[in-house]
Design a protein around this motif. Structure first.
Motif: not given
Lengths: 224, 611
Positions: A182-192
């Motif tokens: 989940e944390r990884e997904n959140l970070e990806e979203k933020v990166e985009v």
């Protein structure tokens, strides 16, 4: 008349003395320990107790041979000591001045040992017939040994504990994995949604974003 | 590591929940079965209270310094024994490997002793206790012969529990009831060490504190028993003459050493989970003092009970004589009591000497009964169980006693297993993603399978061998190299700076002197004396042989050559790791120096390795 009576009595007495003496043939020594068995409730050994003893031996002989010829007077006691110990024989009234064979007496006593003991509130150790061995009672054995039951209980508890710990460990592991994904997904979203390090949502705000570089430059020039 | 070491960045290393858990784990590891069944025995045979003098001297000059050394080492380097010694110097890596091997060997046999304790525990729920009566023979005319000639307690231990063979060469078969108990014990160990210190930290609250409760209960009960004061007076009356015997000093030194569980690597592992800024000096002194106080505290109930047993045996002896005399002379009951026995005997001896001689009376001497000293398994499973039968409410006392022994042994097992577990975890034997539960499960399973050979009929002879050879000499050798390694290879100056950084104050002169000179010297002397004493006579053992003429005395036998070879192997294997690993690194170093393209790394570098 009186003289013949006295004569027969003395003959009988002498005969009895011959029959019952220490280490006589077919005689048994008895040793009684009342104080050891009963402590404060101990009774005294007197003539009445001797009478009861003779009665019990006669009873044993009657039960064993199942003919009712043995009388209390057939049982002779002698050499009573302070210990309390004495010798006894069982005479045969059918045959004059003879004693019942020792093996019969032994068998009779063995058969009725329990009854004799309880009449005197004693047991095999405190009412001893020397030379007559007692059969030992077998120890009580339960159908399943007790230790197996206890062992089963202990083992079940331990296995339950292990299973609980392993399962909770697996669950924690899964939760940690889920959290990290989940944390990884959140970070990806933020990166985009980052542009120049500024989140796009912030750029959409009406207030805008103060550019610190130009703000600092303004002050160098005099205001118009 | 000369400057302030970097705070390790990885939080992945587990840590103690609180300081108390750590101290309790160290105390639990140190306080074990030896505190209950070896220290009181040594006190008794070496002059009572006088033994405390060499004991405290050994504690001061050997125990506390070595303990502080291990705890500081583990805390500073934050690694298990293998990793820590590799960090100090790759040439000393063998010390860590040796510790690891000793921990493995000791874990194997120690848990089998706990198996016996568990067997007695689950048998304590019966009425009457199975070791109190002899079973009948086949035709029910009398008692079983082996049991009758020795005692019921001996019979239960040697026949019903161990089913022992008369010779170590006869192995016999596996005993199924012992296998069940062994499986249970290893399952309990697995349950408690399943996630390393996360789970042992919780379990230690129970296993370390519970024995103290039971000891207190036994203390109160023991002091109320008749004859307890005789036992205590006998124990504590000092006999200063014994101090002239060098054997006493040797026993004191070895007892302190083994009692504190030094050189197993378990203490290094425990300390490695600490935060670096922790006062290890205070911890070491605390643990050592608590361990010694526990030994003293445990000897009081042990000796009260032994005094009670001796008094009861003495009274039984007197009573048997009284009964013989009363029966022979036909005197009334209770005419001869224990108090006037001696006057009666002298009177009767003067008037009827032949009759008295014919009775073959045993001479009853209380001192003789008190002198019968036992240690080890004999104390727990023979002497104490016999005393428990004589107490009212024997089932409860037996259950309490065996649970206490089990928790004492279990908390020591935690330290042993930690000494095996932590280095394996660090060496990454299994992949990082695999859970810790798997590694501890594999360790417990393999240990269980190997320990099955101790459940053979000759198993207890093998356990004695392991105890005497694997758990004694190698530890002395490893500890010696530990002190030498830190004091002279790592250099005391560097180490004292590290300890200063951790504790916040300068290292006392006492530590300097003991680490540099006194402890290594003492260890060397103890090692020499120990080996000399062992070499003096060929290694022998006492066997339980019902067909022996002197039965129920045990038969003295010599070990066959193949067994002697195994003894030497057990003692040499951990010791030989030290030079082997050094040699291995030397060879590797020489090969690298021959290779021109390779830049050799610094040999004594430990800066980068601190993590």
């Amino acid at each position: 008349m009186l003289r013949t009576l006295l004569l027969t009595l003395s003959v009988v007495a002498i005969a009895h003395a011959e029959l019952c003496k220490p280490d006589a043939q077919n005689a048994f020594k008895v040793r009684i320990s009342i104080k050891t068995a009963l402590g404060d409730n101990a009774y005294a050994w007197d003539a009445n107790e001797e009478y009861l003893f003779k009665a019990m031996v006669a009873f044993a002989m009657r039960r064993y041979s199942s003919k009712s010829t043995t009388q209390i007077s057939n049982v002779l006691l002698c050499n009573v000591t302070d210990r309390v110990s004495f010798w006894f024989v069982v005479t045969d009234s059918s045959k004059n001045v003879t004693t019942v064979p020792g093996s019969d007496v032994e068998a009779a006593i063995r058969m009725n040992r329990n009854r004799i003991n309880s009449a005197f509130l004693l047991n095999d150790k405190t009412l001893q017939f020397l030379k007559i061995t007692s059969t030992l009672s077998p120890p009580v054995e339960p159908s399943t040994p007790v230790w197996l039951i206890v062992f089963g209980v202990v083992l079940c508890l331990i296995v339950a504990g292990i299973v609980f710990l392993i399962v909770s460990g697996i669950q924690k592991h899964k939760k940690k994995n889920k959290e990290s994904t989940e944390r990884e997904n959140l970070e990806e979203k933020v990166e985009v949604t980052l542009e120049n390090g500024i989140p796009c949502e912030a750029l959409d705000l009406k207030a805008g974003h103060i550019n610190g570089v130009f703000a600092a430059d303004d002050e160098r020039f005099t205001s118009l | 590591l000369s400057a302030a070491p970097e705070i390790p960045k990885e939080d992945a290393r587990p840590k103690w929940d609180n300081k108390f858990q750590y101290i309790l784990s160290c105390i639990g590891f140190a306080v074990g079965l030896g505190n209950v069944w070896r220290f009181p025995y040594l006190c008794q045979i070496h002059g009572g209270g006088a033994f405390l003098i060499p004991y405290f001297i050994a504690l001061l000059f050997e125990g506390i310094p070595l303990l502080h050394l291990e705890l500081a080492l583990g805390q500073c380097l934050r690694k298990g024994s293998v990793g820590a010694w590799n960090t100090i110097s790759p040439y000393l890596g063998g010390v860590g490997v040796g510790s690891w091997v000793v921990s493995v060997l000791v874990s194997l046999y120690y848990n089998t002793v706990l198996t016996w304790v568990m067997w007695y525990f689950i048998n304590s729920f019966q009425e009457p206790l199975p070791w109190s009566v002899c079973p009948l023979n086949e035709n029910r005319t009398g008692f079983n012969e082996e049991c009758y000639e020795s005692t019921a307690v001996n019979y239960f231990w040697y026949r019903k529990t161990l089913n022992i063979t008369p010779d170590i060469a006869e192995s016999g078969t596996l005993q199924w009831w012992l296998i069940l108990c062994l499986a249970t014990c290893w399952a309990i160990v697995y349950l408690c060490t399943i996630r390393g210190i996360e789970t042992t930290g919780k379990a230690i609250y129970v296993t370390a504190i519970f024995p103290y409760l039971v000891l207190t209960i036994f203390l109160i009960q023991g002091l109320t028993l008749p004859g307890a004061t005789d036992g205590l007076i006998y124990l504590f009356t000092p006999n200063l003459n014994t101090l002239k015997n060098p054997r006493v000093w040797l026993d004191a030194a070895t007892q302190i050493f083994f009692s504190l569980s030094l050189a197993f690597g378990g203490l290094i592992a425990f300390a490695s989970y600490n935060p670096t800024k922790n006062d290890c000096e205070k911890d070491a002194v605390t643990v050592a003092i608590v361990n010694s106080m526990t030994s003293l505290y445990a000897s009081i109930p042990v000796f009260s009970v032994l005094g009670f047993k001796a008094t009861t045996a003495y009274w039984d002896c007197l009573d048997r004589n009284v009964i013989s005399i009363i029966n022979e002379f036909d005197l009334p009951e209770e005419s001869i009591m224990r108090q006037n026995y001696t006057s009666w005997i002298s009177f009767l001896n003067s008037s009827y000497p032949e009759k008295i001689a014919g009775l073959k009376l045993k001479s009853c001497n209380l001192q003789e009964f008190l002198d019968q000293s036992v240690s080890g398994t004999g104390l727990a499973f023979i002497v104490f169980t016999q005393a428990i039968i004589l107490m009212p409410g024997s089932q409860a006392w037996a259950i309490l006693f065996f649970i206490m022994l089990f928790s004492l042994g279990l908390s020591s097992m935690f330290g042993n297993i930690e000494g095996v577990f932590t280095p394996l975890l660090e060496l990454r034997i299994i992949s990082k993603s695999a859970p810790k539960e798997l590694l501890s499960g594999i360790i417990c399973l393999i240990s269980f399978l190997i320990a099955l050979c101790f459940t053979l009929r000759s198993g207890s002879y093998w356990i004695d061998i392991f105890d005497r050879y694997a758990g004694s000499v190698p530890l002395l050798v490893i500890a010696f190299f530990e002190v030498i390694g830190v004091a002279y290879i790592y250099k005391i100056k560097r180490f004292s700076k590290d300890v200063e950084w951790m504790t916040g104050r300068k290292l006392n002169l006492y530590w300097h002197i003991t680490w540099r000179f006194i402890s290594p010297l003492l260890l060397l002397i103890v090692f020499m004396a120990f080996v000399t004493l062992q070499m003096q006579k060929p290694p022998s053992y006492t066997a339980w042989n019902p067909k022996y003429e002197g039965f129920p005395m045990k038969e003295e036998k010599v070990y066959p050559p193949w067994v002697q070879a195994i003894c030497v192997l057990l003692a040499a294997l951990p010791c030989v790791c030290v030079p082997l690993v050094a040699l291995f690194h030397l060879v590797k170093q020489k090969r690298r120096s021959k290779d021109p393209s390779f830049v050799p790394p610094e040999v004594f570098s430990s800066q980068g390795a601190n993590s």
